[in-house]
Design an enzyme around this catalytic site. Structure first.
Site, PDB file in Angstrom:
ATOM      1  N   TYR A 257      25.780 -44.608 -11.561  1.00  0.00           N
ATOM      2  CA  TYR A 257      27.179 -45.032 -11.494  1.00  0.00           C
ATOM      3  C   TYR A 257      27.324 -46.511 -11.843  1.00  0.00           C
ATOM      4  CZ  TYR A 257      31.814 -46.050  -9.655  1.00  0.00           C
ATOM      5  OH  TYR A 257      33.112 -46.461  -9.529  1.00  0.00           O
TER       6      TYR A 257
ATOM      7  N   HIS B 177      38.350 -57.815 -14.905  1.00  0.00           N
ATOM      8  CA  HIS B 177      38.446 -58.529 -13.635  1.00  0.00           C
ATOM      9  C   HIS B 177      38.759 -60.013 -13.818  1.00  0.00           C
ATOM     10  CE1 HIS B 177      36.579 -54.854 -12.247  1.00  0.00           C
ATOM     11  NE2 HIS B 177      36.884 -55.212 -11.012  1.00  0.00           N
TER      12      HIS B 177
END
Length: 132
Positions: A54, A84
């Site tokens: 992941y 971000h």
């Protein structure tokens, strides 16, 4: 105090204050370098082996079932940073920004993030150049 050595384990509040408010020089310990390199080696191995992990070889959130090719893994990480890299409101005061950077360096130095050593070295260089 002339320098603060980052090990990932020993940073004190006095050292944080010294870097943030008195611009004390930051250095990375050999132990921290070894931790960072070992952690990164794990990530590189996972990518080389095309393992499904992941956020490293898969997308994020609802895209976690999408496998990312070895060639696209770097782009995935770059895109994560870009998504971000936003901000709103007033910039942080200088000492607060320095503290955030220092705490990030300390956290990565623990050796659990898979971050490249050059990222930590760049943050430290930025802290030390800001001393002038």
């Amino acid at each position: 105090m002339e320098t603060v050595q980052i090990t990932g384990r020993t940073l004190t509040l006095d050292e944080v204050a010294a870097v943030c408010r008195r611009n004390v020089k930051v250095v990375l310990s050999e132990e921290a370098k070894a931790n960072i390199l070992a952690s990164r080696a794990v990530v590189d191995k996972l990518v080389d082996e095309e393992r499904v992990v992941y956020g490293i070889t898969t997308g994020f959130g609802r895209f976690s079932n999408v496998t990312i090719s070895q060639d696209e893994c770097k782009l995935l990480q770059k895109n994560l940073i870009i998504t971000h890299a936003v901000g709103a409101g007033d910039p942080f005061p200088r000492d607060v920004a320095r503290g955030i950077m220092l705490l990030r360096v300390n956290n990565i130095s623990k050796g659990f993030s898979g971050t490249r050593l050059c990222v930590v070295e760049t943050l430290i260089e930025m802290l030390n150049r800001g001393r002038k």
